[in-house]
Design an enzyme around this catalytic site. Structure first.
Site, PDB file in Angstrom:
ATOM      1  N   GLY A   3       2.253   1.981  -4.525  1.00  6.49           N
ATOM      2  CA  GLY A   3       1.399   1.385  -5.142  1.00  6.49           C
ATOM      3  C   GLY A   3       0.324   3.140  -6.142  1.00  6.49           C
ATOM      4  N   TYR A  42       1.055  12.252  -5.769  1.00  6.45           N
ATOM      5  CA  TYR A  42       1.406  13.002  -5.006  1.00  6.45           C
ATOM      6  C   TYR A  42       1.922  14.024  -5.275  1.00  6.45           C
ATOM      7  CZ  TYR A  42       1.968   8.385  -2.941  1.00  6.45           C
ATOM      8  OH  TYR A  42       1.553   6.686  -2.326  1.00  6.45           O
ATOM      9  N   HIS A  74      -3.393  12.734  -3.125  1.00  5.01           N
ATOM     10  CA  HIS A  74      -2.758  12.565  -2.378  1.00  5.01           C
ATOM     11  C   HIS A  74      -1.948  13.441  -1.194  1.00  5.01           C
ATOM     12  CE1 HIS A  74      -3.196   8.265  -2.584  1.00  5.01           C
ATOM     13  NE2 HIS A  74      -1.507   7.654  -2.364  1.00  5.01           N
TER      14      HIS A  74
HETATM   15  P1  FAD Z   1       4.570  -6.663  -5.693  1.00  6.32           P
HETATM   16  O1  FAD Z   1       3.267  -6.141  -5.579  1.00  6.32           O
HETATM   17  O2  FAD Z   1       5.706  -7.549  -5.101  1.00  6.32           O
HETATM   18  O3  FAD Z   1       4.756  -6.909  -7.039  1.00  6.32           O
HETATM   19  C1  FAD Z   1       4.523  -5.810  -8.050  1.00  6.32           C
HETATM   20  C2  FAD Z   1       4.007  -5.913  -9.675  1.00  6.32           C
HETATM   21  O4  FAD Z   1       5.778  -6.372 -10.043  1.00  6.32           O
HETATM   22  C3  FAD Z   1       4.043  -8.130  -9.564  1.00  6.32           C
HETATM   23  O5  FAD Z   1       3.324  -7.845 -11.393  1.00  6.32           O
HETATM   24  C4  FAD Z   1       5.493  -9.169  -9.465  1.00  6.32           C
HETATM   25  O6  FAD Z   1       4.779  -9.823 -10.272  1.00  6.32           O
HETATM   26  C5  FAD Z   1       5.960  -8.081 -10.508  1.00  6.32           C
HETATM   27  N1  FAD Z   1       7.960  -8.264 -10.222  1.00  6.32           N
HETATM   28  C6  FAD Z   1       8.193  -8.731  -9.248  1.00  6.32           C
HETATM   29  N2  FAD Z   1       9.852  -9.161  -9.286  1.00  6.32           N
HETATM   30  C7  FAD Z   1       9.879  -8.707 -10.718  1.00  6.32           C
HETATM   31  C8  FAD Z   1      10.901  -8.083 -11.336  1.00  6.32           C
HETATM   32  N3  FAD Z   1      12.068  -8.752 -11.271  1.00  6.32           N
HETATM   33  N4  FAD Z   1      10.596  -7.643 -12.740  1.00  6.32           N
HETATM   34  C9  FAD Z   1       9.498  -7.063 -12.982  1.00  6.32           C
HETATM   35  N5  FAD Z   1       8.354  -7.212 -11.779  1.00  6.32           N
HETATM   36  C10 FAD Z   1       8.410  -7.745 -11.354  1.00  6.32           C
HETATM   37  N6  FAD Z   1       0.282   3.243  -1.586  1.00  6.32           N
HETATM   38  C11 FAD Z   1       0.776   4.080  -1.440  1.00  6.32           C
HETATM   39  O7  FAD Z   1       1.332   4.715  -2.973  1.00  6.32           O
HETATM   40  N7  FAD Z   1       0.042   4.762  -1.004  1.00  6.32           N
HETATM   41  C12 FAD Z   1       0.538   4.332   0.428  1.00  6.32           C
HETATM   42  O8  FAD Z   1       0.291   4.756   1.375  1.00  6.32           O
HETATM   43  C13 FAD Z   1       0.364   2.872   0.730  1.00  6.32           C
HETATM   44  N8  FAD Z   1       0.141   2.206   1.449  1.00  6.32           N
HETATM   45  C14 FAD Z   1       0.146   0.839   1.468  1.00  6.32           C
HETATM   46  C15 FAD Z   1      -0.363  -0.344   3.043  1.00  6.32           C
HETATM   47  C16 FAD Z   1      -0.590  -1.138   3.214  1.00  6.32           C
HETATM   48  C17 FAD Z   1      -0.602  -2.000   3.860  1.00  6.32           C
HETATM   49  C18 FAD Z   1      -0.029  -1.685   1.831  1.00  6.32           C
HETATM   50  C19 FAD Z   1      -0.626  -3.244   1.734  1.00  6.32           C
HETATM   51  C20 FAD Z   1       0.150  -1.410   0.662  1.00  6.32           C
HETATM   52  C21 FAD Z   1      -0.025  -0.068   0.156  1.00  6.32           C
HETATM   53  N9  FAD Z   1       0.017   0.833  -0.334  1.00  6.32           N
HETATM   54  C22 FAD Z   1       0.313   1.715  -0.300  1.00  6.32           C
HETATM   55  C23 FAD Z   1       0.665   0.062  -1.861  1.00  6.32           C
HETATM   56  C24 FAD Z   1       1.702  -0.154  -1.689  1.00  6.32           C
HETATM   57  O9  FAD Z   1       3.313   1.025  -1.643  1.00  6.32           O
HETATM   58  C25 FAD Z   1       2.247  -1.397  -3.119  1.00  6.32           C
HETATM   59  O10 FAD Z   1       1.655  -2.529  -3.194  1.00  6.32           O
HETATM   60  C26 FAD Z   1       3.934  -1.996  -3.116  1.00  6.32           C
HETATM   61  O11 FAD Z   1       4.691  -0.917  -3.043  1.00  6.32           O
HETATM   62  C27 FAD Z   1       4.292  -2.566  -4.465  1.00  6.32           C
HETATM   63  O12 FAD Z   1       5.532  -2.744  -4.078  1.00  6.32           O
HETATM   64  P2  FAD Z   1       5.854  -4.586  -3.448  1.00  6.32           P
HETATM   65  O13 FAD Z   1       7.419  -5.443  -3.918  1.00  6.32           O
HETATM   66  O14 FAD Z   1       4.550  -5.322  -2.672  1.00  6.32           O
HETATM   67  O15 FAD Z   1       4.850  -5.390  -5.372  1.00  6.32           O
END
Ligand code: FAD
Length: 243
Positions: A146, A152, A158
């Site tokens: 995220g 980082y 971070h």
């Molecule tokens: P998604 O949210 O599924 O997708 C992101 C975007 O990509 C969306 O807009 C989607 O529509 C788009 N997308 C999907 N497919 C495609 C495609 N084929 N082409 C182009 N776009 C596309 N982050 C940190 O940095 N450090 C942490 O410690 C951290 N801790 C977390 C803890 C929890 C419990 C949670 C829920 C989140 C945390 N996060 C943290 C954030 C997390 O790392 C990000 O939400 C995650 O990496 C995003 O990846 P995703 O696959 O879930 O993305």
């Protein structure tokens, strides 16, 4: 190569899902054999408990390190553990695809580490790092975050750079078991990034996948680099090796 992708994301249409699908398609087209363990789709049980040992005797206390080894050797670990171990034996390259959650891995993947990488199967006493029981295999972390890349760093909020965030998995899990990790692929801030950058991430990941066979693993110490007091032998310098 025989490639196992261990995929940990609850949503198939997530960006992680897109990266997993891309890896399957790129690697298959390149002639590799690919298997996927989609942990959420499998509703993989993330908790190591005494239920993982068939026919465990009635006892007040279970030593998990020892019973994992004991039941692995008897072939009496839970069936879902045995199935994952068979895939690991089959694979010579393992990709872990997951979002960084709490500076770590999603709980379902942590549970896969806890249950599948059993004593006697993946490591043993004195058999770790370059002498780990899965030595000969290579692996790679493919992660999303995220946070943006510039958050980082040691002098950023971070506090750690991404190599440090991933060290517990790269070194503490993969290399501990003998799997040599290649440099990771990191897609930063995928939610905020916008469509163009996300498309670029997928293009970059495709290129990263196409060079896996010629990419050098991260350089870590061998067990024999340390003396009987676990101290680095003279002549081995921390500056030359990743930490
Ligand atoms: P998604 O949210 O599924 O997708 C992101 C975007 O990509 C969306 O807009 C989607 O529509 C788009 N997308 C999907 N497919 C495609 C495609 N084929 N082409 C182009 N776009 C596309 N982050 C940190 O940095 N450090 C942490 O410690 C951290 N801790 C977390 C803890 C929890 C419990 C949670 C829920 C989140 C945390 N996060 C943290 C954030 C997390 O790392 C990000 O939400 C995650 O990496 C995003 O990846 P995703 O696959 O879930 O993305």
């Amino acid at each position: 190569m025989k490639v196992l992708i261990v995929y940990a994301h609850p949503e198939s249409s997530s960006f992680n899902g897109a990266m997993k699908n891309l890896a399957v398609s790129v690697l298959t087209q390149k002639g590799h054999e690919v298997k996927v363990s989609d942990l959420n789709d499998m509703t993989f049980n993330a908790s190591l408990t005494r239920n993982d040992f068939h026919k465990i005797r009635n006892t007040d206390y279970v030593n998990y390190v020892m019973e994992l080894k004991n039941y692995y050797e008897k072939g009496e670990l839970a069936d879902d553990i045995l199935r994952e171990q068979e895939k690991l034996i089959w694979a010579d390259f393992i990709i872990f695809q997951y979002p960084v959650w709490w500076f770590s891995v999603p709980a379902i993947l942590k549970g896969w580490f806890d249950r599948v990488l059993a004593t006697g199967f993946a490591w043993d006493f004195g058999k770790m790092y370059d002498t780990g029981l899965l030595s000969g295999k290579r692996g790679m972390l493919s992660v999303t975050t995220g946070g943006p890349e510039n958050i980082y760093a040691p002098d950023a909020p971070h506090g750690w750079n991404m190599d440090q965030v991933l060290y517990p998995v790269n070194h503490g899990v993969l290399y501990f078991c003998g799997i040599q990790p290649l440099p990771p692929f990191v897609a930063y801030a995928v939610f905020q990034a916008g469509d163009d950058i996300r498309k670029q991430y997928l293009e970059d990941y495709k290129n990263h996948l196409l060079t896996l066979e010629s990419t050098e693993p991260i350089k870590y110490y061998c067990l024999s680099d340390f003396d009987e007091n676990m101290k680095l032998r003279s002549g081995k310098s921390h500056s030359t090796i990743s930490s």
